[in-house]
Design a protein around this motif. Sequence first.
Motif, PDB file in Angstrom:
ATOM      1  N   ASN A  84       0.809  -1.225   0.000  1.00 29.81           N
ATOM      2  CA  ASN A  84       0.000   0.000   0.000  1.00 29.81           C
ATOM      3  C   ASN A  84       0.839   1.271   0.000  1.00 29.81           C
ATOM      4  O   ASN A  84       0.302   2.367  -0.087  1.00 29.81           O
ATOM      5  N   VAL A  85       2.149   1.138   0.123  1.00 25.25           N
ATOM      6  CA  VAL A  85       3.044   2.293   0.195  1.00 25.25           C
ATOM      7  C   VAL A  85       3.926   2.304  -1.052  1.00 25.25           C
ATOM      8  O   VAL A  85       4.490   1.276  -1.430  1.00 25.25           O
ATOM      9  N   ARG A  86       4.027   3.452  -1.688  1.00 26.10           N
ATOM     10  CA  ARG A  86       4.853   3.572  -2.884  1.00 26.10           C
ATOM     11  C   ARG A  86       6.254   4.060  -2.522  1.00 26.10           C
ATOM     12  O   ARG A  86       6.421   4.964  -1.710  1.00 26.10           O
ATOM     13  N   LYS A  87       7.240   3.442  -3.163  1.00 29.81           N
ATOM     14  CA  LYS A  87       8.628   3.867  -3.051  1.00 29.81           C
ATOM     15  C   LYS A  87       9.203   3.980  -4.458  1.00 29.81           C
ATOM     16  O   LYS A  87       8.727   3.339  -5.393  1.00 29.81           O
ATOM     17  N   GLY A  88      10.246   4.783  -4.594  1.00 30.29           N
ATOM     18  CA  GLY A  88      10.905   4.900  -5.887  1.00 30.29           C
ATOM     19  C   GLY A  88      11.506   3.565  -6.293  1.00 30.29           C
ATOM     20  O   GLY A  88      12.085   2.857  -5.468  1.00 30.29           O
ATOM     21  N   VAL A  89      11.371   3.222  -7.560  1.00 23.89           N
ATOM     22  CA  VAL A  89      11.842   1.919  -8.029  1.00 23.89           C
ATOM     23  C   VAL A  89      13.322   1.717  -7.726  1.00 23.89           C
ATOM     24  O   VAL A  89      13.752   0.597  -7.423  1.00 23.89           O
ATOM     25  N   PHE A  90      14.113   2.801  -7.759  1.00 29.99           N
ATOM     26  CA  PHE A  90      15.545   2.660  -7.517  1.00 29.99           C
ATOM     27  C   PHE A  90      15.866   2.578  -6.024  1.00 29.99           C
ATOM     28  O   PHE A  90      17.030   2.381  -5.655  1.00 29.99           O
ATOM     29  N   ALA A  91      14.849   2.742  -5.176  1.00 28.30           N
ATOM     30  CA  ALA A  91      15.020   2.562  -3.732  1.00 28.30           C
ATOM     31  C   ALA A  91      14.546   1.176  -3.293  1.00 28.30           C
ATOM     32  O   ALA A  91      14.455   0.901  -2.104  1.00 28.30           O
ATOM     33  N   THR A  92      14.238   0.321  -4.271  1.00 30.09           N
ATOM     34  CA  THR A  92      13.738  -1.011  -3.970  1.00 30.09           C
ATOM     35  C   THR A  92      14.494  -2.047  -4.798  1.00 30.09           C
ATOM     36  O   THR A  92      15.279  -1.707  -5.678  1.00 30.09           O
ATOM     37  N   ARG A  93      14.186  -3.304  -4.506  1.00 25.27           N
ATOM     38  CA  ARG A  93      14.724  -4.403  -5.308  1.00 25.27           C
ATOM     39  C   ARG A  93      13.609  -5.075  -6.098  1.00 25.27           C
ATOM     40  O   ARG A  93      13.665  -6.263  -6.390  1.00 25.27           O
ATOM     41  N   SER A  94      12.619  -4.315  -6.436  1.00 28.70           N
ATOM     42  CA  SER A  94      11.505  -4.820  -7.228  1.00 28.70           C
ATOM     43  C   SER A  94      11.999  -5.395  -8.552  1.00 28.70           C
ATOM     44  O   SER A  94      12.906  -4.846  -9.181  1.00 28.70           O
ATOM     45  N   PRO A  95      11.382  -6.485  -9.021  1.00 27.11           N
ATOM     46  CA  PRO A  95      11.756  -7.027 -10.332  1.00 27.11           C
ATOM     47  C   PRO A  95      11.228  -6.196 -11.490  1.00 27.11           C
ATOM     48  O   PRO A  95      11.671  -6.383 -12.632  1.00 27.11           O
ATOM     49  N   PHE A  96      10.305  -5.282 -11.223  1.00 25.60           N
ATOM     50  CA  PHE A  96       9.711  -4.473 -12.290  1.00 25.60           C
ATOM     51  C   PHE A  96      10.515  -3.174 -12.440  1.00 25.60           C
ATOM     52  O   PHE A  96      10.213  -2.155 -11.846  1.00 25.60           O
ATOM     53  N   ARG A  97      11.563  -3.261 -13.251  1.00 24.42           N
ATOM     54  CA  ARG A  97      12.539  -2.198 -13.386  1.00 24.42           C
ATOM     55  C   ARG A  97      12.665  -1.791 -14.857  1.00 24.42           C
ATOM     56  O   ARG A  97      12.222  -2.525 -15.749  1.00 24.42           O
ATOM     57  N   PRO A  98      13.296  -0.639 -15.135  1.00 23.13           N
ATOM     58  CA  PRO A  98      13.520  -0.275 -16.540  1.00 23.13           C
ATOM     59  C   PRO A  98      14.253  -1.373 -17.303  1.00 23.13           C
ATOM     60  O   PRO A  98      13.959  -1.647 -18.461  1.00 23.13           O
ATOM     61  N   ASN A  99      15.238  -1.995 -16.652  1.00 22.68           N
ATOM     62  CA  ASN A  99      15.921  -3.163 -17.196  1.00 22.68           C
ATOM     63  C   ASN A  99      15.774  -4.286 -16.175  1.00 22.68           C
ATOM     64  O   ASN A  99      16.164  -4.118 -15.013  1.00 22.68           O
TER      65      ASN A  99
END
Length: 228
Positions: A84-99
């Motif tokens: 429920n909380v948004r963080k910047g993609v570059f502050a996470t290890r999410s698999p949904f990244r630019p690359n």
Amino acid sequence: MERGTELKPIAYIYTDFPEKFGIPRQSNLVEGLKGRIVFEPEYRSPEALRGLEEYDYLWLIWGFQETERESWSPTVRPPRLGGNVRKGVFATRSPFRPNPIGLSSVKLDEIIQTKAGPEILVSGIDMRDRTPVYDIKPYLPWVDSHPEARGGFARLVRDDCLEVDFPEGLMEAVPEEKRQVLTEVLRQDPRPHYQKDAGRVYGFAFGCLNVRFVVDGTRLTVVAIEKR
């Protein structure tokens, strides 16, 4: 404008996880999880691995599977924050990244020689079966380790392990050499953190088995082990 560098796999890693569900959230959370790195024909030169046996840990640069999207989002919802909380993609290890590139440190167990060429056996993996590996680099403890560094929101999230109830009759269905590591996987709570439905039966594939379980509070109970 320079064209981007095209990456191609140098190897694939074989693990006990044919699906994403159940995989530990980070490498080395479950130290006993094994992986086997098999090189593509072009890279099966023993010379390329000369000296690698002098290191205890490796960095693997690899590709996320089934995460490519037509566009990217600058923010993501980390499951560890309830989704429920948004963080910047570059502050996470999410698999949904630019690359869709991942980075993991794994323990080097052994380098073996086969008729087809060298293979690397590692442990502490956090990757799906047949994940493409783009590069391998040695882990250097005097520069790669920073135990005093801040861990951001990831360190603020409590990561209590579950108590696992693994009925003896079901445990016998698991190969003996995999019983402890499967228990450790379950202790890490494989469920998405925004799903806390008591009584709901969850399941994931592990090697040649389908593992099904329920969670009540901090207690996880295995309810079925089936052959895939």
